[in-house]
Design a protein around this motif. Structure first.
Motif, PDB file in Angstrom:
ATOM      1  N   GLY A  12       7.182  85.653  57.272  1.00 24.93           N
ATOM      2  CA  GLY A  12       7.071  84.650  58.317  1.00 24.93           C
ATOM      3  C   GLY A  12       6.898  83.256  57.755  1.00 24.93           C
ATOM      4  N   GLN A  13       6.284  82.381  58.542  1.00 23.59           N
ATOM      5  CA  GLN A  13       6.107  80.991  58.171  1.00 23.59           C
ATOM      6  C   GLN A  13       4.668  80.718  57.717  1.00 23.59           C
ATOM      7  N   PHE A  14       4.376  79.455  57.465  1.00 25.85           N
ATOM      8  CA  PHE A  14       3.090  79.050  56.903  1.00 25.85           C
ATOM      9  C   PHE A  14       1.918  79.558  57.739  1.00 25.85           C
ATOM     10  N   MET A 116     -10.471  74.095  50.474  1.00 26.95           N
ATOM     11  CA  MET A 116     -11.164  74.803  51.547  1.00 26.95           C
ATOM     12  C   MET A 116     -11.393  73.929  52.766  1.00 26.95           C
ATOM     13  N   GLN A 117     -11.622  72.640  52.574  1.00 27.84           N
ATOM     14  CA  GLN A 117     -11.795  71.774  53.733  1.00 27.84           C
ATOM     15  C   GLN A 117     -10.519  71.732  54.570  1.00 27.84           C
ATOM     16  N   PHE A 118      -9.375  71.701  53.913  1.00 26.07           N
ATOM     17  CA  PHE A 118      -8.119  71.765  54.662  1.00 26.07           C
ATOM     18  C   PHE A 118      -7.951  73.132  55.312  1.00 26.07           C
ATOM     19  N   LEU A 119      -8.253  74.195  54.570  1.00 26.37           N
ATOM     20  CA  LEU A 119      -8.045  75.536  55.102  1.00 26.37           C
ATOM     21  C   LEU A 119      -8.881  75.777  56.354  1.00 26.37           C
ATOM     22  N   GLY A 120     -10.119  75.276  56.356  1.00 26.47           N
ATOM     23  CA  GLY A 120     -10.958  75.431  57.543  1.00 26.47           C
ATOM     24  C   GLY A 120     -10.337  74.769  58.761  1.00 26.47           C
ATOM     25  N   GLU A 121      -9.830  73.556  58.585  1.00 28.82           N
ATOM     26  CA  GLU A 121      -9.181  72.847  59.693  1.00 28.82           C
ATOM     27  C   GLU A 121      -7.925  73.583  60.147  1.00 28.82           C
ATOM     28  N   LEU A 216      -8.642  91.023  59.897  1.00 30.48           N
ATOM     29  CA  LEU A 216      -9.084  90.545  58.596  1.00 30.48           C
ATOM     30  C   LEU A 216      -8.125  89.500  58.036  1.00 30.48           C
ATOM     31  N   GLY A 217      -8.678  88.479  57.423  1.00 28.30           N
ATOM     32  CA  GLY A 217      -7.908  87.468  56.710  1.00 28.30           C
ATOM     33  C   GLY A 217      -8.619  87.115  55.417  1.00 28.30           C
ATOM     34  N   ALA A 218      -8.025  86.206  54.649  1.00 28.06           N
ATOM     35  CA  ALA A 218      -8.572  85.875  53.335  1.00 28.06           C
ATOM     36  C   ALA A 218      -8.618  84.364  53.126  1.00 28.06           C
ATOM     37  N   VAL A 219      -9.613  83.908  52.381  1.00 28.70           N
ATOM     38  CA  VAL A 219      -9.659  82.509  51.963  1.00 28.70           C
ATOM     39  C   VAL A 219      -9.732  82.381  50.447  1.00 28.70           C
ATOM     40  N   GLY A 225      -2.352  78.989  51.757  1.00 28.30           N
ATOM     41  CA  GLY A 225      -2.823  77.715  52.284  1.00 28.30           C
ATOM     42  C   GLY A 225      -3.647  76.957  51.256  1.00 28.30           C
ATOM     43  N   ARG A 226      -4.452  77.679  50.487  1.00 27.56           N
ATOM     44  CA  ARG A 226      -5.240  77.034  49.441  1.00 27.56           C
ATOM     45  C   ARG A 226      -4.357  76.527  48.307  1.00 27.56           C
ATOM     46  N   ILE A 227      -3.390  77.327  47.918  1.00 24.75           N
ATOM     47  CA  ILE A 227      -2.503  76.913  46.832  1.00 24.75           C
ATOM     48  C   ILE A 227      -1.769  75.626  47.202  1.00 24.75           C
ATOM     49  N   SER A 228      -1.262  75.557  48.431  1.00 26.25           N
ATOM     50  CA  SER A 228      -0.519  74.360  48.855  1.00 26.25           C
ATOM     51  C   SER A 228      -1.408  73.126  48.820  1.00 26.25           C
ATOM     52  N   ALA A 229      -2.676  73.265  49.221  1.00 21.25           N
ATOM     53  CA  ALA A 229      -3.587  72.125  49.216  1.00 21.25           C
ATOM     54  C   ALA A 229      -3.953  71.699  47.800  1.00 21.25           C
ATOM     55  N   GLN A 230      -3.968  72.631  46.856  1.00 14.15           N
ATOM     56  CA  GLN A 230      -4.299  72.297  45.470  1.00 14.15           C
ATOM     57  C   GLN A 230      -3.137  71.613  44.760  1.00 14.15           C
ATOM     58  N   ILE A 231      -1.928  71.853  45.174  1.00 13.58           N
ATOM     59  CA  ILE A 231      -0.783  71.154  44.582  1.00 13.58           C
ATOM     60  C   ILE A 231      -0.934  69.646  44.771  1.00 13.58           C
ATOM     61  N   VAL A 232      -1.581  69.259  45.870  1.00 10.29           N
ATOM     62  CA  VAL A 232      -1.694  67.832  46.214  1.00 10.29           C
ATOM     63  C   VAL A 232      -2.369  67.057  45.089  1.00 10.29           C
ATOM     64  N   TYR A 233      -3.457  67.582  44.531  1.00 11.29           N
ATOM     65  CA  TYR A 233      -4.178  66.769  43.550  1.00 11.29           C
ATOM     66  C   TYR A 233      -3.458  66.690  42.202  1.00 11.29           C
ATOM     67  N   TYR A 234      -2.568  67.602  41.916  1.00 12.62           N
ATOM     68  CA  TYR A 234      -1.717  67.428  40.729  1.00 12.62           C
ATOM     69  C   TYR A 234      -0.777  66.244  40.931  1.00 12.62           C
TER      70      TYR A 234
END
Length: 475
Positions: A12-14, A116-121, A216-219, A225-234
């Protein structure tokens, strides 16, 4: 953008993979194809603030979320005074041609806040849209748990069940998690090590009937979702490093990153950034004494260790001997072939080893990946040296990164060391390194003195199932 499993099949999608965690076949979600950033596109991103940049980069992966909605999510994630530094991720010189990338300015003083702050939102947004609830089941070796709980606490549609290894985290890390009194936060201290906690999470996630019955889900960093947000700081760190570089030379100006690594999620994000066109020369992976990943990148043999052979070290967030996110890299290494990837993990289950030594020369030549190990004495010496020379105190995990970074510095190539956490989270180790007592500030004293709420549990799948069944949210 569509997502697929590393072991085959579409997901599926994001928004879909945001809620699902592990794929039904046990694989991990990856984009069907990675986006690419041209030199012109990178220049367009240069003047953006961090929340604006996050919108642009995450937006490449979250194509099913309207851009205005996504901008609202990133604005809330990285605004409202949640981060101590105005620029969110400050860069500061460490000397020896090294620069510290400040990733620990968030509410739990660790780099995990960045994602994680992005993932929560994002989770709250998607659950509201779909009128669903989610019971997050996670495992932490130190900082993921507190970052997740502080991002998800008090949400109506989310409950958090966070497993942590008994006695394996610092007093500060335990207090950040166990002092939370929110009804939707459930801390479970498991007899064993982080890998035992992670294995419990995986077993429950691959029981599709249980997973669906209890939403059940995972963080953990298995969540894309976490990986995509971490790419930002690179991307941010490359942009800020090249701000003063001559315009004509920017597009090819290379930097290297040194990344303390446990579960391979942080450096995987760097691998994706490099694959997307960011001029990254080397990705230097640093391990502690639990150096399974260093062995893999030096020999091509991946040999996870048992719980009994996973050491308790003074950089506890890296006390991991089975790195979940390595599967995503192996998927790329094997030509994004799901059958070969599934076969590799079948080999791991059969032999407790994956032999990829035939691909060894490609690790550095094609992917820019190097590695090294740091020990207790190394991190003590590194912390002391940086404090003496620069006045900067770094935490033990960042010290592991800096120690290994020094071994791979190249003239003319900036070496960016990713910060893991603030040093006050590891006061005992800092005191040992500096030979002086580190007095906690008032906030730290209050945190350590606060009442704690945690459930001790043996490494028992059935007990965990019963615990979740009794407390899970249901739509």
């Amino acid at each position: 953008m569509q997502y697929i499993s590393t072991r085959g099949g579409t997901l599926g999608q994001f928004s879909d993979v945001l809620l699902e965690g592990l794929a039904p076949n046990g694989g991990l979600a990856v984009p069907e194809a990675l986006p690419h950033l041209s030199a012109a596109e990178l220049e367009r991103l240069r003047p953006l603030t961090y929340p604006e940049l996050a919108t642009e980069i995450i937006g490449l992966f979250a194509t099913d979320i309207p851009r205005d909605d996504l901008a609202g999510l990133t604005s809330r994630a990285y605004g409202d005074g949640k981060f101590a530094a105005d620029e969110i991720v400050p860069l500061s010189e460490l000397g020896d041609d090294m620069t510290l990338v400040g990733l620990s300015e968030g509410p739990t003083l660790a780099f995990k806040d960045m994602a994680m702050q992005f993932l929560g939102e994002a989770l709250e947004y998607v659950l509201e849209k779909r009128d669903r609830v989610l019971n997050v089941l996670g495992a932490t070796s130190g900082d993921t748990g507190s970052a997740a709980e502080h991002a998800l606490r008090g949400l109506d549609r989310v409950s958090v069940f966070m497993l942590s290894p008994q006695g394996r985290m610092s007093a500060f890390q335990r207090a950040q998690m166990y002092s939370l009194q929110d009804e939707n936060v459930h801390n479970i201290a498991v007899e064993g090590v982080f890998d035992d906690c992670q294995n419990l999470v995986k077993r429950l996630n691959t029981d599709l009937d249980f997973k669906r019955a209890h939403s059940l889900g995972a963080v953990n960093s298995i969540n894309f979702g976490r990986i995509s947000a971490q790419i930002v700081y690179y991307v941010w760190a490359w942009l800020r490093t090249t701000d003063e570089v001559d315009t004509d030379a920017r597009s090819t100006f290379e930097v290297s990153f040194a990344v303390p690594s446990g579960n391979f999620g942080n450096i995987l994000s760097g691998h994706y950034a490099r694959s997307m066109g960011i001029p990254i020369r080397k990705l230097v992976l640093a391990t502690n004494e639990n150096n399974v990943l260093d062995e893999f990148f030096r020999t091509g043999h991946y040999r996870p260790r048992s719980s009994a052979n996973t050491l308790a070290t003074s950089s506890p967030s890296m006390d991991v001997s089975r790195a979940s996110n390595l599967e995503r890299f192996v998927f790329d290494l094997l030509g994004r072939d799901p059958e070969r990837t599934a076969a590799a993990w079948h080999e791991l289950e059969e032999r407790d080893e994956i032999d990829l030594s035939a691909e060894l020369n490609r690790f550095e030549e094609e992917f820019g990946l190097l590695s090294g190990t740091s020990t207790h004495d190394d991190r003590l010496a590194t912390i002391r040296d940086f404090r003496d020379r620069t006045g900067v105190t770094i935490d033990p995990h960042t010290a592991d990164g800096a120690k290994v970074a020094r071994e791979h510095i190249e003239t003319g190539i900036p070496m960016l060391v990713l910060e893991t956490a603030k040093p006050q989270k590891f006061a005992d180790l800092i005191s040992e390194a500096l030979g002086e007592t580190v007095e906690p500030d008032d906030d730290t004293r209050a945190l350590l003195a606060a009442p704690q709420r945690v459930t001790d549990m043996p490494d028992d799948e059935q007990q965990l199932r019963s615990y979740i069944s009794e407390r899970a949210l249901h739509a």
